[in-house]
Design an enzyme around this catalytic site. Sequence first.
Site, PDB file in Angstrom:
ATOM      1  N   LYS A 165       0.513  -2.701   9.683  1.00 16.50           N
ATOM      2  CA  LYS A 165       0.436  -2.630   8.229  1.00 16.50           C
ATOM      3  C   LYS A 165      -0.942  -2.937   7.654  1.00 16.50           C
ATOM      4  O   LYS A 165      -1.656  -3.800   8.121  1.00 16.50           O
ATOM      5  CB  LYS A 165       1.427  -3.621   7.589  1.00 16.50           C
ATOM      6  N   SER A 209       0.461  -7.553   7.640  1.00 19.95           N
ATOM      7  CA  SER A 209       1.818  -8.090   7.618  1.00 19.95           C
ATOM      8  C   SER A 209       1.954  -9.121   8.731  1.00 19.95           C
ATOM      9  O   SER A 209       1.315  -9.002   9.775  1.00 19.95           O
ATOM     10  CB  SER A 209       2.808  -6.943   7.839  1.00 19.95           C
ATOM     11  N   GLU A 222      -1.171  -4.160  -6.001  1.00 16.33           N
ATOM     12  CA  GLU A 222       0.220  -4.514  -6.342  1.00 16.33           C
ATOM     13  C   GLU A 222       0.251  -5.740  -7.254  1.00 16.33           C
ATOM     14  O   GLU A 222       1.005  -5.791  -8.228  1.00 16.33           O
ATOM     15  CB  GLU A 222       1.013  -4.816  -5.067  1.00 16.33           C
ATOM     16  N   HIS A 227       4.894  14.811 -13.912  1.00 13.79           N
ATOM     17  CA  HIS A 227       6.203  14.391 -13.376  1.00 13.79           C
ATOM     18  C   HIS A 227       6.103  13.966 -11.906  1.00 13.79           C
ATOM     19  O   HIS A 227       7.082  14.050 -11.167  1.00 13.79           O
ATOM     20  CB  HIS A 227       7.251  15.497 -13.493  1.00 13.79           C
TER      21      HIS A 227
END
Length: 461
Positions: free
Chosen positions: A283, A277, A290, A156
């Site tokens: 970043k 970024s 992704e 979970h």
Amino acid sequence: MKKLWGGRFSKTPAQWIEEFGASITFDQALVLEDIEGSLAHVNMLGSCGIISQEESKTISDGLKRLQEKAVNGKLVFSVSEEDIHLNLEKMLLDDIGPVAGKLHTGRSRNDQVATDMHLYLKKCVITMIELLKEMQTSLIEQAEQHIETAIPGYTHLQRAQPVSFAHHLLAYFWMLERDKERFQESLKRIDLSPLGASALAGTTFPIDRAYTAKLLGFSQIYENSMDAVSDRDYIVEFLSNASLTMTHLSRLAEEIILWSSQEFQFIELDDTYATGSSIMPQKKNPDMAELIRGKTGRVYGHLMSLLTVLKGLPLSYNKDMQEDKEGMFDTVETLSGSLKIFAGMIKTMTVRKDVMEQAVHRDFSNATELADYLANKGMPFRQAHEIVGKLVFTCIQKGCYLQDLTLEELQDGAAQIEGDVFEILSPHRAIKRRNSYGGTGFQQVEKQLEKAKQSLSKAMS
Ligand code: ARG
């Protein structure tokens, strides 16, 4: 422009209609397979005496010239010739003259395109199996370094019980092992020749299907000519196998994304697999992971799309089937790219063992240990569960963990608790003791790793 099939027509379609119906913009990917199929067919026509040996040789030589040009990227395709089959036939005609027209004796574009697709997919599936092995090798290499690295195991997405990081990685090894098996088994259904089925009903010419199948390296031939030109099951199967592999990659991608976040910091991706970024200088984004997670969607889409195309199609060939190609090509590209990226990303990532260790020492994932400890002392497990739950509650109120409680505080929960309890609460000890077959115990993980290596080397030989 006059069509190769234009005899019964008095008008030609407008250019935009031609463009709508043409597949050459994408089926040119089959150029080498199409020539290979034609070479086998014309060789057979010659040896069965359907055309003369001389004609067969002229056509064959012409096809080989086209082959060489294709390899060197010198062929220029045209939409007005519709697809790869007609484009090549036209080029052959321009090169050797009307004898080129004999190539299509006893053959149709329907068995021709099916042959191309079988040849193409067979190669691709073999490549996918190789790429799966490369990724498995990366997983094994990382796992070998981290048998005794403790990481929180989750259910979970809540801390559950500590596990060996190698155990976690190897779970993906076995998923890929099944993927590999599925691709391997599917080869049996790809490796059969539709050539000679002709349009749908076979042919009046005394062709030799076994001969062309052998020349093309197929181990079997379709038994039914109508099935041969209508079957796209093997493509559906490929898309389905690819979808499941993408599911596995996507799940791992999700973990890579989580693990490389500021919140987890369990791993750091190599700079070559991350991006920055344009606005936020700090970043380091896990873009590749992704993207793979995102691209999974398009592969599922291709599977659903082909199933839908086929549903309700009457026998035998229907033009709808031209829609089988783009999704398949895209899936080949997406899956092979994703596997290659993953092999490198796993191999080069830095595992922050220190952070993982810190994490397992600051949580309640040793609660089951304490319950098992009490159960071992004869207490019914359900009662032990209740007591430990209460102790956890006490800890939460005090802002500490089970191992921070004093022996007296623990004994307030259950008098049976003794001084040896603190050893029990160590996450490494917790892992080590899960020595059941296939469990995360270090010894078990070592055995598992051995098995994984054996499977991989067996598959490689
Ligand atoms: N471009 C077609 C396809 O991809 C080739 C087969 C065409 N056959 C036909 N009878 N129109 O499916």
